[in-house]
Design an enzyme around this catalytic site. Structure first.
Site, PDB file in Angstrom:
ATOM      1  CG  ASP A  80      -2.289   0.487   0.973  1.00  0.00           C
ATOM      2  OD1 ASP A  80      -2.397   1.576   0.352  1.00  0.00           O
ATOM      3  OD2 ASP A  80      -3.264  -0.164   1.378  1.00  0.00           O
ATOM      4  CG  ASP A 126      -4.603   5.646   0.614  1.00  0.00           C
ATOM      5  OD1 ASP A 126      -5.477   4.801   0.821  1.00  0.00           O
ATOM      6  OD2 ASP A 126      -4.553   6.747   1.199  1.00  0.00           O
ATOM      7  CD  GLU A 163      -8.706   4.426  -2.287  1.00  0.00           C
ATOM      8  OE1 GLU A 163      -9.607   4.000  -1.559  1.00  0.00           O
ATOM      9  OE2 GLU A 163      -7.772   5.114  -1.859  1.00  0.00           O
ATOM     10  CG  HIS A 207      -9.254  -0.986   4.095  1.00  0.00           C
ATOM     11  ND1 HIS A 207      -8.993  -1.019   2.734  1.00  0.00           N
ATOM     12  CD2 HIS A 207      -8.815   0.219   4.523  1.00  0.00           C
ATOM     13  CE1 HIS A 207      -8.421   0.107   2.383  1.00  0.00           C
ATOM     14  NE2 HIS A 207      -8.291   0.883   3.433  1.00  0.00           N
ATOM     15  CG  ASP A 208     -11.551   2.262   2.663  1.00  0.00           C
ATOM     16  OD1 ASP A 208     -11.183   2.324   3.852  1.00  0.00           O
ATOM     17  OD2 ASP A 208     -10.823   2.600   1.706  1.00  0.00           O
TER      18      ASP A 208
HETATM   19  C1  GLC Z   1      -8.091   5.475   1.309  1.00  0.00           C
HETATM   20  C2  GLC Z   1      -7.989   4.297   2.234  1.00  0.00           C
HETATM   21  C3  GLC Z   1      -8.734   4.616   3.485  1.00  0.00           C
HETATM   22  C4  GLC Z   1      -8.090   5.813   4.129  1.00  0.00           C
HETATM   23  C5  GLC Z   1      -8.000   6.993   3.158  1.00  0.00           C
HETATM   24  C6  GLC Z   1      -7.025   8.013   3.641  1.00  0.00           C
HETATM   25  O1  GLC Z   1      -9.368   5.705   0.872  1.00  0.00           O
HETATM   26  O2  GLC Z   1      -8.430   3.143   1.586  1.00  0.00           O
HETATM   27  O3  GLC Z   1      -8.795   3.542   4.364  1.00  0.00           O
HETATM   28  O4  GLC Z   1      -8.810   6.213   5.253  1.00  0.00           O
HETATM   29  O5  GLC Z   1      -7.536   6.594   1.906  1.00  0.00           O
HETATM   30  O6  GLC Z   1      -5.718   7.498   3.612  1.00  0.00           O
END
Ligand code: GLC
Ligand code: CA
Length: 541
Positions: A99, A200, A242, A316-317
């Site tokens: 990540d 991320d 992402e 995880h989100d």
């Molecule tokens: C992404 C991650 C999330 C995190 C956010 C800020 O969306 O997947 O879990 O809170 O970024 O880093």
């Protein structure tokens, strides 16, 4: 000749280290815990692990606030453990995708500690600072976790930008030295033989805070091209970005191989099928299957030959898919298998989030005191302040809170689901006695073995990897059906998304390849009666 990339045929398994497996009884999952379960991932058949952050972090956002990009958090183990893990994955033919959280650091990262100390610090410009306006924040940019995106810093009397928690200050990508440090850090991990990066919230690194541009800023793609050149370009790795707010055109810009940016994107348009359009994720509506199908079909078509997409229901989100769009009560197994089939039948790289493969469900939260995630708690406060009734807030949080995904992995029916010998950092779902990996492995009809078959099919069948996609019965409100076609071969994927029986028809006969109910070898496609949550993959004869 088609040049196939290894990640086009791969299936990714996401591990959230904190909640996967605890090896030393301190209640927190760790690297040695993951190592002890490699056999399980091998058995499932996945090729890639997406490892959520294991770096040192004060955990304001469970590791997505990093204070040292090159280290391993002592909670998760040592660098030696990490090296052993990398080696063992290599020996088992599993690639590790790290990540990469480079939109922001932790406020405890030495760069930020330096930067905030003085206007003249060489690190000052690594972050984004503005003067206040008449004693107020510089502008009304909002944090995704609620409240202003600007935080006042006493030391120098200026505000810094944070799109997420105030302990996650945004990096200033305009600064060349900062970028060079990121490239060095990435190359360091590449030298350690990791095989990819999951990036991320990469869609916000090109921000222009003064113009209030967050996603897809003007320099975003230039930065990604520079990153590609300076780090992983030409190295046969796997990179995925992402992006919460991408359309298909933007999706192509990231992932068209000719542009030399990323291999694929991870976008969420389909995941909005149960939220009121234009509102927040907490504003619920029942699943709009027609929206879902159209969105999938649009991405399938518009990236065809020009980009690559990720296929996922969970992370995880996100809340657990079987509770969200399946039925986690009387049809838990059937609906979990149906959802897996609908997703894994499409084109793209499938992602499985830990526990999805055994049909883990949302947690039965009874009140706000059961929840711990920073986004959840902020949303609760914000909605309270806006006057939403408690009951309605809790309904939204139970349905969508990230906490649902973060309860410990359920390994067996021993106390705490076999996740830890101690007391877990977060509550184990009380249904662990029934839903756990051990039990799934003992039952040939389990959700686990259905996933295993879907993964194996992708390896055997170029059609699943390369075939074209055609949506059938686009306006049908119960069935999601499509055709994949490749070199004179035609596969039909039919999924009933509801518990009511329904019908479907297509000319001719089919040979059953995979189903979640007992099925004859041959299916008469002209009149199929679909049972609750029934899913069938068949070859059209
Ligand atoms: C992404 C991650 C999330 C995190 C956010 C800020 O969306 O997947 O879990 O809170 O970024 O880093
Ligand atoms: Ca531990």
């Amino acid at each position: 000749m088609l040049e196939e990339k290894w990640w086009e045929r791969s299936v990714v398994y996401q591990i959230y280290p904190r909640s996967f497996c605890d090896s030393n009884g301190d209640g927190v999952g760790d690297i040695n815990g993951i190592r002890s379960k490699l056999w399980y991932l091998k058995k499932l058949g996945v090729d890639v692990i997406w490892l959520s952050p294991i770096y040192p972090s004060p955990n304001a956002d469970n590791g997505y606030d990093i204070s040292d990009y090159r280290g391993v958090s002592p909670e998760y183990g040592t660098m030696e453990d990490m090296k052993r893990f990398i080696q063992e994955c290599e020996d088992s033919d599993i690639s590790i995708m790290m990540d990469l959280v480079v939109n922001h650091t932790s406020d405890e990262h030495p760069w930020f500690v330096e930067a905030k100390s003085s206007l003249n610090s060489p690190y000052r410009d690594y972050y984004i600072w503005r003067k206040g306006k008449a004693g107020q924040v510089p502008n009304d940019l909002q944090s995704d976790f609620g409240g202003s995106a600007w935080e006042y810093s006493e030391e120098t009397g200026e505000y810094y930008l944070h799109f997420y928690h105030k302990k996650q200050p945004d990096l200033n990508w305009e600064n060349e030295n900062m970028r060079a440090e990121i490239w060095k850090m990435m190359n360091h991990w590449i030298d350690m033989e990791i095989k990819g990066f999951r990036m991320d919230v990469i869609d916000v690194i090109g921000k222009d805070p003064d113009k209030k541009i967050k996603e897809n800023g003007p320099k975003l793609h230039a930065y990604l091209q520079e990153m590609n050149r300076e780090t992983f370009g030409g190295k046969d790795m796997m990179t995925v970005g992402e992006c919460w707010g991408a359309d298909t055109k933007i999706g192509r810009a990231y992932s068209d191989p000719e542009r030399k940016e990323l291999d694929m994107i991870f976008q969420f348009e389909q995941m909005q099928a149960d939220q009121i359009p234009g509102k927040q994720k907490w504003d619920l509506r029942p699943l709009d299957l027609v929206y879902l199908k159209h969105t999938f079909a649009k991405w399938q078509k518009e990236l065809e030959g020009k980009g690559w997409n990720s296929l996922f229901w969970n992370s995880h989100d996100l809340p657990r898919i079987v509770s969200r769009w399946g039925n986690d009560k009387e049809y838990r197994v059937e609906s979990a298998k149906m959802l897996a089939t609908a997703l894994h039948g499409m084109k793209g790289t499938p992602y499985i989030y830990q526990g999805e493969e055994i049909g883990m469900t949302n947690y039965p939260f009874s009140g706000i005191e059961d929840l711990v995630d920073v986004e959840t708690l902020n949303a609760y406060q914000e909605r309270k302040a806006q006057g939403f009734p408690e009951e309605e807030i809790m309904r939204s949080l139970c349905a969508k809170a990230r906490d649902n995904a973060r309860t410990p992995m359920q390994w067996d029916d021993s106390p705490e689901g076999g996740f830890t010998k101690g007391s877990p950092w977060y509550r184990v779902n009380p249904n662990y006695k029934e839903i756990n990996a051990k039990r799934a492995l003992e039952d040939k009809g389990s959700v686990f073995y259905h996933y295993q078959k879907l993964i194996a099919l992708r390896k055997e069948e170029p059609l699943l990897v390369h075939g074209t996609f055609e949506l059938l019965c686009p306006e049908d409100r119960h069935v999601f059906a499509y055709v994949r076609e490749w070199k004179c071969k035609k596969w039909l994927i039919i999924c009933n998304f509801y518990e009511g029986p329904t019908e479907f028809s297509y000319p001719g006969k089919g040979r059953t390849i995979l189903s979640n109910y007992e099925q004859g070898e041959e299916v008469l496609l002209e009149h199929i009666q679909l049972r609750p949550y029934e899913a069938v993959i068949c070859e059209v004869m």
